[in-house]
Motif scaffolding. Structure first.
Motif, PDB file in Angstrom:
ATOM      1  N   SER A 206      19.350 -13.271   9.087  1.00 27.55           N
ATOM      2  CA  SER A 206      18.041 -12.745   9.487  1.00 27.55           C
ATOM      3  C   SER A 206      17.652 -11.490   8.710  1.00 27.55           C
ATOM      4  O   SER A 206      16.549 -10.972   8.915  1.00 27.55           O
ATOM      5  CB  SER A 206      18.038 -12.432  10.988  1.00 27.55           C
ATOM      6  N   LEU A 207      18.538 -11.004   7.858  1.00 20.95           N
ATOM      7  CA  LEU A 207      18.227  -9.778   7.121  1.00 20.95           C
ATOM      8  C   LEU A 207      17.028  -9.973   6.203  1.00 20.95           C
ATOM      9  O   LEU A 207      16.176  -9.082   6.068  1.00 20.95           O
ATOM     10  CB  LEU A 207      19.456  -9.332   6.315  1.00 20.95           C
ATOM     11  N   GLY A 208      16.937 -11.136   5.569  1.00 19.50           N
ATOM     12  CA  GLY A 208      15.789 -11.409   4.705  1.00 19.50           C
ATOM     13  C   GLY A 208      14.484 -11.442   5.478  1.00 19.50           C
ATOM     14  O   GLY A 208      13.449 -10.948   4.998  1.00 19.50           O
ATOM     15  N   ASP A 209      14.499 -12.002   6.702  1.00 21.40           N
ATOM     16  CA  ASP A 209      13.297 -12.003   7.533  1.00 21.40           C
ATOM     17  C   ASP A 209      12.872 -10.580   7.881  1.00 21.40           C
ATOM     18  O   ASP A 209      11.677 -10.266   7.902  1.00 21.40           O
ATOM     19  CB  ASP A 209      13.551 -12.791   8.820  1.00 21.40           C
ATOM     20  N   LEU A 210      13.856  -9.727   8.171  1.00 19.38           N
ATOM     21  CA  LEU A 210      13.543  -8.336   8.509  1.00 19.38           C
ATOM     22  C   LEU A 210      12.847  -7.628   7.355  1.00 19.38           C
ATOM     23  O   LEU A 210      11.786  -7.007   7.532  1.00 19.38           O
ATOM     24  CB  LEU A 210      14.833  -7.604   8.891  1.00 19.38           C
ATOM     25  N   ILE A 211      13.407  -7.734   6.160  1.00 17.66           N
ATOM     26  CA  ILE A 211      12.845  -7.030   5.005  1.00 17.66           C
ATOM     27  C   ILE A 211      11.481  -7.600   4.632  1.00 17.66           C
ATOM     28  O   ILE A 211      10.504  -6.865   4.438  1.00 17.66           O
ATOM     29  CB  ILE A 211      13.813  -7.119   3.813  1.00 17.66           C
ATOM     30  N   ALA A 212      11.389  -8.933   4.553  1.00 13.62           N
ATOM     31  CA  ALA A 212      10.140  -9.563   4.108  1.00 13.62           C
ATOM     32  C   ALA A 212       9.007  -9.358   5.108  1.00 13.62           C
ATOM     33  O   ALA A 212       7.886  -8.998   4.728  1.00 13.62           O
ATOM     34  CB  ALA A 212      10.374 -11.055   3.870  1.00 13.62           C
ATOM     35  N   ASN A 213       9.281  -9.578   6.391  1.00 14.37           N
ATOM     36  CA  ASN A 213       8.217  -9.489   7.386  1.00 14.37           C
ATOM     37  C   ASN A 213       7.741  -8.055   7.604  1.00 14.37           C
ATOM     38  O   ASN A 213       6.546  -7.810   7.777  1.00 14.37           O
ATOM     39  CB  ASN A 213       8.697 -10.083   8.714  1.00 14.37           C
ATOM     40  N   VAL A 214       8.661  -7.093   7.593  1.00 14.77           N
ATOM     41  CA  VAL A 214       8.254  -5.694   7.747  1.00 14.77           C
ATOM     42  C   VAL A 214       7.425  -5.242   6.546  1.00 14.77           C
ATOM     43  O   VAL A 214       6.393  -4.574   6.700  1.00 14.77           O
ATOM     44  CB  VAL A 214       9.487  -4.787   7.948  1.00 14.77           C
ATOM     45  N   ALA A 215       7.862  -5.607   5.341  1.00 18.32           N
ATOM     46  CA  ALA A 215       7.100  -5.235   4.144  1.00 18.32           C
ATOM     47  C   ALA A 215       5.720  -5.887   4.148  1.00 18.32           C
ATOM     48  O   ALA A 215       4.715  -5.250   3.786  1.00 18.32           O
ATOM     49  CB  ALA A 215       7.871  -5.641   2.893  1.00 18.32           C
ATOM     50  N   MET A 216       5.642  -7.136   4.573  1.00 20.71           N
ATOM     51  CA  MET A 216       4.348  -7.825   4.616  1.00 20.71           C
ATOM     52  C   MET A 216       3.418  -7.185   5.641  1.00 20.71           C
ATOM     53  O   MET A 216       2.225  -7.014   5.398  1.00 20.71           O
ATOM     54  CB  MET A 216       4.566  -9.301   4.943  1.00 20.71           C
ATOM     55  N   ALA A 217       3.960  -6.797   6.791  1.00 19.41           N
ATOM     56  CA  ALA A 217       3.143  -6.176   7.825  1.00 19.41           C
ATOM     57  C   ALA A 217       2.648  -4.794   7.401  1.00 19.41           C
ATOM     58  O   ALA A 217       1.511  -4.404   7.710  1.00 19.41           O
ATOM     59  CB  ALA A 217       3.927  -6.071   9.126  1.00 19.41           C
ATOM     60  N   MET A 218       3.472  -4.035   6.685  1.00 24.07           N
ATOM     61  CA  MET A 218       3.092  -2.688   6.281  1.00 24.07           C
ATOM     62  C   MET A 218       2.094  -2.689   5.137  1.00 24.07           C
ATOM     63  O   MET A 218       1.199  -1.831   5.079  1.00 24.07           O
ATOM     64  CB  MET A 218       4.340  -1.889   5.876  1.00 24.07           C
ATOM     65  N   ASN A 219       2.206  -3.631   4.217  1.00 24.55           N
ATOM     66  CA  ASN A 219       1.392  -3.599   3.002  1.00 24.55           C
ATOM     67  C   ASN A 219       0.274  -4.629   2.979  1.00 24.55           C
ATOM     68  O   ASN A 219      -0.592  -4.561   2.111  1.00 24.55           O
ATOM     69  CB  ASN A 219       2.293  -3.825   1.778  1.00 24.55           C
ATOM     70  N   GLY A 220       0.265  -5.571   3.900  1.00 29.20           N
ATOM     71  CA  GLY A 220      -0.720  -6.651   3.851  1.00 29.20           C
ATOM     72  C   GLY A 220      -1.913  -6.477   4.754  1.00 29.20           C
ATOM     73  O   GLY A 220      -2.737  -7.393   4.840  1.00 29.20           O
ATOM     74  N   GLY A 221      -2.017  -5.332   5.461  1.00 32.04           N
ATOM     75  CA  GLY A 221      -3.150  -5.125   6.338  1.00 32.04           C
ATOM     76  C   GLY A 221      -3.103  -6.045   7.553  1.00 32.04           C
ATOM     77  O   GLY A 221      -2.029  -6.460   8.022  1.00 32.04           O
ATOM     78  N   ARG A 222      -4.286  -6.397   8.069  1.00 35.84           N
ATOM     79  CA  ARG A 222      -4.348  -7.250   9.253  1.00 35.84           C
ATOM     80  C   ARG A 222      -3.817  -8.653   8.957  1.00 35.84           C
ATOM     81  O   ARG A 222      -3.116  -9.243   9.780  1.00 35.84           O
ATOM     82  CB  ARG A 222      -5.799  -7.336   9.747  1.00 35.84           C
ATOM     83  N   ASP A 223      -4.170  -9.192   7.791  1.00 37.20           N
ATOM     84  CA  ASP A 223      -3.681 -10.529   7.435  1.00 37.20           C
ATOM     85  C   ASP A 223      -2.166 -10.544   7.287  1.00 37.20           C
ATOM     86  O   ASP A 223      -1.488 -11.483   7.725  1.00 37.20           O
ATOM     87  CB  ASP A 223      -4.343 -10.998   6.137  1.00 37.20           C
ATOM     88  N   GLY A 224      -1.633  -9.500   6.655  1.00 39.81           N
ATOM     89  CA  GLY A 224      -0.183  -9.433   6.494  1.00 39.81           C
ATOM     90  C   GLY A 224       0.535  -9.320   7.823  1.00 39.81           C
ATOM     91  O   GLY A 224       1.589  -9.942   8.030  1.00 39.81           O
ATOM     92  N   ALA A 225      -0.012  -8.530   8.747  1.00 45.06           N
ATOM     93  CA  ALA A 225       0.600  -8.415  10.077  1.00 45.06           C
ATOM     94  C   ALA A 225       0.546  -9.737  10.823  1.00 45.06           C
ATOM     95  O   ALA A 225       1.497 -10.111  11.520  1.00 45.06           O
ATOM     96  CB  ALA A 225      -0.110  -7.318  10.872  1.00 45.06           C
ATOM     97  N   GLN A 226      -0.563 -10.475  10.672  1.00 48.49           N
ATOM     98  CA  GLN A 226      -0.695 -11.764  11.334  1.00 48.49           C
ATOM     99  C   GLN A 226       0.350 -12.757  10.815  1.00 48.49           C
ATOM    100  O   GLN A 226       1.001 -13.462  11.597  1.00 48.49           O
ATOM    101  CB  GLN A 226      -2.099 -12.327  11.109  1.00 48.49           C
ATOM    102  N   ILE A 227       0.536 -12.806   9.499  1.00 42.27           N
ATOM    103  CA  ILE A 227       1.532 -13.704   8.915  1.00 42.27           C
ATOM    104  C   ILE A 227       2.935 -13.304   9.359  1.00 42.27           C
ATOM    105  O   ILE A 227       3.763 -14.155   9.705  1.00 42.27           O
ATOM    106  CB  ILE A 227       1.423 -13.702   7.382  1.00 42.27           C
ATOM    107  N   ALA A 228       3.222 -12.000   9.361  1.00 46.44           N
ATOM    108  CA  ALA A 228       4.555 -11.527   9.720  1.00 46.44           C
ATOM    109  C   ALA A 228       4.890 -11.856  11.171  1.00 46.44           C
ATOM    110  O   ALA A 228       5.980 -12.354  11.475  1.00 46.44           O
ATOM    111  CB  ALA A 228       4.653 -10.021   9.483  1.00 46.44           C
ATOM    112  N   ILE A 229       3.960 -11.606  12.087  1.00 40.25           N
ATOM    113  CA  ILE A 229       4.215 -11.882  13.497  1.00 40.25           C
ATOM    114  C   ILE A 229       4.340 -13.384  13.735  1.00 40.25           C
ATOM    115  O   ILE A 229       5.219 -13.845  14.488  1.00 40.25           O
ATOM    116  CB  ILE A 229       3.097 -11.272  14.365  1.00 40.25           C
TER     117      ILE A 229
END
Length: 589
Positions: free
Chosen positions: A471-494
């Motif tokens: 799950s380490l890859g999910d942690l890094i990828a999803n947190v980075a996507m949520a922080m840098n992708g705006g609302r769309d990135g947060a939606q994809i990450a969640i």
């Protein structure tokens, strides 16, 4: 200095892993040939050890205090035989018997190498094949995200679960690794995302969020019923795995409904005499860009490749120094990178524009059938004779010659083939799956051996070490996507934090139960492992989901610190209770 900085970060880790692999391989070959022959049983030791030869498992290992008796016990006891390709117990107790610290260091180093192999194979080979397959099949990104992308992200969890059920026979590891990873992602990852983006006041789509959580809760409730019943047949396992098909159908129906609704609204909003220019970006759904990152035009890829080549020509690979010594040293470093890279590159077909190489393509399709034949023979070595193995190798060699000649004739040095890409992609997908399976098999075997060495249940290691590593890859990828992708990135990450664990639970455990129930020779049912802690894990996991389902709508779907702190507190409480009970600090019935 930029190239030196890049080398010190990424290349250094890669070189460390490759050198570690060479060291471990050399160490294993030398010790398996010479050193482990030095320990021979005395009459007393042999009589003590031979009492437990016919027992189950390796439970009597810690009844002996000296390493010589433990070494003999490991060699003679059937339950201590390796589940994978390497006998880790023999390495620890026989080869490193006098130096247990060295044994722990070697096993830990090999654990890191296996995690790297599994993650790197999924990222560089498995996901690459899935990206191209999604382009050929013309899947919308919403559908690709919950199918191919979930398969790419969860490949290691799925195969680790299947191996634990079918190969090692320890279903506890499979259950705990899948549920532990699902709990970690849906609680820790979602909690961290909620805390770090809390100041931005970003909200997520309510309909998608509630749909995903309700399906996830239904999945866990179905799994809880299976565990309560204690057994499952083939059709029951098929029904459980089919819940994911129902989920994909619901997401697809919702996606096409909203797409058609928006299209009709746009038609009514546009005047009759206005020409409509259709853009390919309209097919990508609400995000406007594909989740898997494919493009329809080859020009951007070629421009990217040219820019990379220009950068490589301006900056040397390792050091920005004009010196023959540095060039020679760079060649040595390039050779040191090969041990972990070359075996996979020479057996997994790759047809991407930036990684195309005709020699590698021809070699990979030639050696791939031989690797598959070797894997098949090792899997059925206990049930098949040498003649059957020889036939398998002969058929594989014939297929290798045919495929190698076809690849040599039909491909060019300048670029990958433009036609008949599906066989290439299917081959790359199959061989990526093969390598992931081999690595997962060895990883589960190592965790079972470590559990025997430390006296800890392998299920706890699956719940913690295996779940965290996958799950380490999910942690890094999803947190980075949520922080840098705006609302769309947060939606994809969640969305990924729930769709991914649901995929692992339904497909990983579902396929494991299907294979186990179909291969069960004693009866038509597969008996679920009797692990009372599974109820506790599912209960805490459902508690975290219910917390999110209650708090987020009350906060107008905005991710904030209250949601994240609650999820982290629930996971910390569960982990503390489980580890305290396992280590003997807390006794609860």
């Amino acid at each position: 200095m930029a190239s030196l900085s890049s080398f010190s970060q990424s290349k250094k880790l890669l070189l460390f892993l490759n050198i570690s692999f060479l060291f471990l391989l050399t160490f294993h070959l030398i010790t398996s040939t010479f050193l482990d022959q030095t320990i021979k049983p005395t009459t007393t030791q042999y009589s003590l050890v031979s009492e437990g030869i016919d027992g189950e498992g390796c439970t009597g290992l810690h009844d002996y205090t000296d390493y010589k008796s433990q070494c003999i016990y490991v060699k003679s006891h059937i339950g201590c035989q390796p589940k994978g390709y390497i006998n880790y117990l023999q390495i620890f107790y026989c080869t490193c018997g006098k130096f247990p610290i060295l044994g722990h260091a070697i096993l830990l180093l090999w654990l890191v190498v296996l995690f790297y192999l599994m993650g790197n194979t999924a990222a560089n080979y498995f996901c690459s094949s899935l990206e191209s397959l999604s382009k050929i099949l013309k899947l919308p990104p919403t559908i690709a995200g919950i199918t191919l992308l979930s398969l790419g992200n969860g490949a290691s969890d799925v195969f680790a679960s299947i191996v634990s059920f079918t190969k090692s026979g320890d279903g506890d590891v499979g259950f705990n690794s899948i549920l532990g990873g699902a709990f970690f992602v849906s609680s820790v990852v979602v909690g961290i995302i909620s805390i770090v983006i809390s100041p931005k006041q970003i909200s997520v789509d309510k309909h998608s969020f509630i749909r995903d959580l309700l399906f996830f809760l239904f999945t866990l409730f179905s799994l809880l019923l299976i565990i309560l019943i204690g057994q499952i047949n083939f059709w029951g396992a098929i029904s459980f795995a089919s819940i994911y098909i129902l989920y994909v159908s619901a997401v697809s129906a919702s996606h096409f409904y909203h797409t058609n609704k928006e299209r009709k609204m746009n038609q009514f909003a546009i005047p009759k005499n206005t020409f409509i220019v259709h853009s390919h970006e309209d097919d990508f759904g609400e995000m406007g860009i594909p989740l898997l990152g494919y493009v329809d035009d080859e020009k951007p890829i070629l421009e990217l490749k040219n820019s990379i080549e220009d950068h490589d020509q301006q900056s040397p690979r390792f050091f920005n120094l004009d010196s023959s010594f540095c060039d020679y040293f760079g060649k040595i470093l390039n050779l040191l990178e090969l041990p972990l890279y070359l075996p996979r590159r020479m057996t997994i077909p790759v047809v991407s524009e930036e990684n195309w190489s005709k020699p590698y393509a021809v070699i990979s399709v030639t050696l791939a059938p031989l690797l598959l034949a070797t894997l098949c023979n090792t899997q059925r070595e206990k049930h098949m004779g040498s003649s059957s193995s020889l036939v398998t190798y002969m058929v594989a060699a014939l297929i290798s010659i045919v495929l190698g000649n076809l690849a040599f004739v039909t491909t060019k040095k300048t670029g990958p083939p433009r036609r008949c890409l599906f066989p290439w992609l299917a081959g790359g997908f199959l061989m990526s799956v093969t390598w992931t399976y081999i690595t997962a098999e060895e990883l589960v075997s190592l965790l079972v051996s470590v559990g025997n060495i430390l006296g800890i249940s392998p299920s706890v290691l699956g719940l913690t070490v295996l779940a965290w590593g996958n799950s380490l890859g999910d942690l890094i990828a999803n947190v980075a996507m949520a922080m840098n992708g705006g609302r769309d990135g947060a939606q994809i990450a969640i969305s990924g934090c729930y769709a991914g664990p649901m995929f692992n639970t339904l497909v990983g455990l579902g396929m494991s139960l299907v294979l186990s129930s179909s291969s069960s020779s004693s009866s038509e049912y597969y008996v679920i492992p009797r692990d009372p802690f599974l109820y506790e894990t599912i209960g805490f996991l459902m508690g975290g989901l219910l917390w999110s389902l209650v708090i987020l709508p009350r906060k107008n779907m905005k991710l904030d610190r209250l949601l994240g702190s609650g999820l982290l507190a629930i996971y910390s409480c569960f982990l503390f209770l489980r580890l305290a009970r396992e280590l003997g600090f807390l006794k609860l019935h």
